[in-house]
Design a protein around this motif. Structure first.
Motif, short mmCIF file in Angstrom:
data_model
loop_
_atom_site.label_atom_id
_atom_site.label_comp_id
_atom_site.label_asym_id
_atom_site.label_seq_id
_atom_site.Cartn_x
_atom_site.Cartn_y
_atom_site.Cartn_z
N ASP A 45 -4.72 7.97 6.93
CA ASP A 45 -5.55 8.99 6.29
C ASP A 45 -4.73 9.74 5.26
OD1 ASP A 45 -7.96 8.61 7.77
OD2 ASP A 45 -7.01 9.56 9.48
N TYR A 46 -5.32 9.89 4.08
CA TYR A 46 -4.72 10.65 2.99
C TYR A 46 -5.64 11.83 2.71
CZ TYR A 46 -1.72 6.64 2.15
OH TYR A 46 -0.81 5.64 2.29
N LEU A 47 -5.10 13.04 2.77
CA LEU A 47 -5.86 14.26 2.51
C LEU A 47 -5.23 15.01 1.36
CD1 LEU A 47 -6.16 15.49 6.20
CD2 LEU A 47 -7.88 14.25 4.91
N TYR A 48 -6.08 15.59 0.51
CA TYR A 48 -5.59 16.36 -0.62
C TYR A 48 -6.53 17.53 -0.84
CZ TYR A 48 -4.59 17.66 -5.44
OH TYR A 48 -4.29 18.36 -6.57
N SER A 49 -5.98 18.71 -0.99
CA SER A 49 -6.80 19.87 -1.32
C SER A 49 -6.09 20.66 -2.43
CB SER A 49 -7.03 20.77 -0.10
OG SER A 49 -5.84 21.39 0.28
N ALA A 50 -6.92 21.20 -3.33
CA ALA A 50 -6.39 21.98 -4.45
C ALA A 50 -7.27 23.20 -4.64
CB ALA A 50 -6.36 21.14 -5.72
N VAL A 73 0.84 -1.20 0.00
CA VAL A 73 0.00 0.00 0.00
C VAL A 73 0.87 1.25 0.00
CG1 VAL A 73 -1.70 1.30 1.32
CG2 VAL A 73 -1.93 -1.18 1.10
N LEU A 74 1.95 1.22 0.75
CA LEU A 74 2.87 2.34 0.81
C LEU A 74 3.51 2.60 -0.56
CD1 LEU A 74 3.92 4.26 3.03
CD2 LEU A 74 5.85 2.75 3.28
N TYR A 75 3.79 1.54 -1.30
CA TYR A 75 4.36 1.67 -2.64
C TYR A 75 3.37 2.32 -3.60
CZ TYR A 75 6.43 0.40 -7.10
OH TYR A 75 6.95 0.45 -8.36
N ILE A 76 2.10 1.97 -3.50
CA ILE A 76 1.09 2.51 -4.41
C ILE A 76 0.68 3.92 -4.01
CG2 ILE A 76 -1.29 2.22 -5.19
CD1 ILE A 76 -0.85 -0.80 -4.94
N MET A 77 0.39 4.13 -2.74
CA MET A 77 -0.21 5.38 -2.29
C MET A 77 0.79 6.41 -1.79
SD MET A 77 -3.49 4.98 -2.65
CE MET A 77 -4.19 6.21 -1.60
N GLY A 78 1.96 5.98 -1.36
CA GLY A 78 2.91 6.90 -0.75
C GLY A 78 2.65 6.97 0.75
N SER A 79 3.41 7.81 1.42
CA SER A 79 3.27 7.95 2.87
C SER A 79 1.94 8.61 3.21
CB SER A 79 4.40 8.81 3.44
OG SER A 79 5.63 8.20 3.19
N PRO A 80 1.28 8.15 4.26
CA PRO A 80 0.00 8.77 4.62
C PRO A 80 0.21 10.14 5.23
CG PRO A 80 0.58 7.07 6.20
CD PRO A 80 1.59 7.00 5.11
N MET A 81 -0.78 11.00 5.05
CA MET A 81 -0.73 12.34 5.62
C MET A 81 -0.87 12.28 7.13
SD MET A 81 -0.66 15.49 4.54
CE MET A 81 -1.19 17.13 4.86
N LEU A 82 -1.73 11.43 7.61
CA LEU A 82 -1.98 11.31 9.04
C LEU A 82 -1.96 9.85 9.47
CD1 LEU A 82 -5.03 13.71 9.38
CD2 LEU A 82 -2.71 14.19 10.06
N VAL A 83 -1.22 9.56 10.51
CA VAL A 83 -1.29 8.28 11.20
C VAL A 83 -1.57 8.62 12.65
CG1 VAL A 83 -0.09 6.16 11.81
CG2 VAL A 83 0.32 7.20 9.59
N ASP A 84 -2.79 8.37 13.06
CA ASP A 84 -3.21 8.74 14.40
C ASP A 84 -2.56 7.81 15.42
OD1 ASP A 84 -4.48 9.84 16.54
OD2 ASP A 84 -6.50 9.16 16.00
N PHE A 85 -2.07 8.39 16.48
CA PHE A 85 -1.43 7.59 17.52
C PHE A 85 -2.43 6.63 18.17
CE2 PHE A 85 -0.08 6.97 21.94
CZ PHE A 85 1.16 6.40 21.73
N PHE A 86 -3.67 7.06 18.31
CA PHE A 86 -4.68 6.24 18.97
C PHE A 86 -5.36 5.26 18.00
CE2 PHE A 86 -4.44 10.12 21.57
CZ PHE A 86 -4.03 9.54 22.75
N HIS A 87 -5.20 5.50 16.71
CA HIS A 87 -5.78 4.60 15.70
C HIS A 87 -4.67 4.20 14.73
CE1 HIS A 87 -9.24 7.14 17.00
NE2 HIS A 87 -9.78 5.94 17.14
#
Length: 183
Positions: free
Chosen positions: A88-93, A69-83
């Motif tokens: 989570d991947y976020l993108y805004s343009a 998944v990391l190879y396809i999507m790249g590093s996630p924007m958010l990795v919650d410590f409690f979850h």
């Protein structure tokens, strides 16, 4: 008695100070709308977060491990410590000062395996066959007569061979019994 440096008359100036504050805030607010709508003014495109598109989501399959998944999507924007099992991947343009477009996707894992996808994109059920745009080129071996070092040293008259022998023992003849002097 001394007069204060700045005298505040709260009873008389209250009405005029309110009018002044309202007029100043309206003036500042109108400047931003006037400056953004001027013709010929260039506004930059603002992109933030992880760029995620439908082709990336279509490559995801259940039971993929985190490395795939990391190879396809790249590093996630958010990795919650409690979850820790959710990425989570976020993108805004915001293109050219227009409306902002925001996309979100969450990936869920169970024991290092992908179990779910939730967000603005939905994975396709059709298997993805990704064609490669890469080509392989076979380069023939270069047929060089001399190396670069040999060409440079050849300019100075040195051809790499020595005229003198390498060891000094070749000049010495072995002694025979007839060559010896009598005692």
């Amino acid at each position: 008695m001394r007069k204060p440096l700045f005298a505040l008359n709260l009873s008389g100036n209250r009405h005029s100070s309110c009018i002044l504050a309202v007029a100043a805030s309206l003036t500042l607010a109108s400047c931003t709308t006037i400056l953004t709508n001027l013709p010929g003014v260039y506004t930059i495109d603002v992109q933030q977060g992880n760029i995620v598109d439908q082709s990336m989501i279509d490559q995801l399959r259940p039971d993929m491990n985190k490395r795939q998944v990391l190879y396809i999507m790249g590093s996630p924007m958010l990795v919650d410590f409690f979850h820790q099992k959710r990425w989570d991947y976020l993108y805004s343009a915001q293109k050219g000062g227009g409306d902002r477009e925001q996309k979100r996707i969450s990936l869920f894992f169970d024991k290092e395996q992908l179990i779910g996808v939730q967000g603005d994109f939905k994975p396709s059920t059709v298997p993805v066959i990704k064609t490669s745009d890469e080509t392989t080129v076979d380069v023939p071996k270069r047929d060089l007569e001399k190396t670069m070092w040999e060409m440079i040293t050849g300019l100075f008259g040195y051809d790499g061979t020595e005229d003198t022998p390498k060891s000094g023992k070749a000049d010495v003849k072995p002694a025979s019994s007839s060559d010896q002097l009598p005692l």
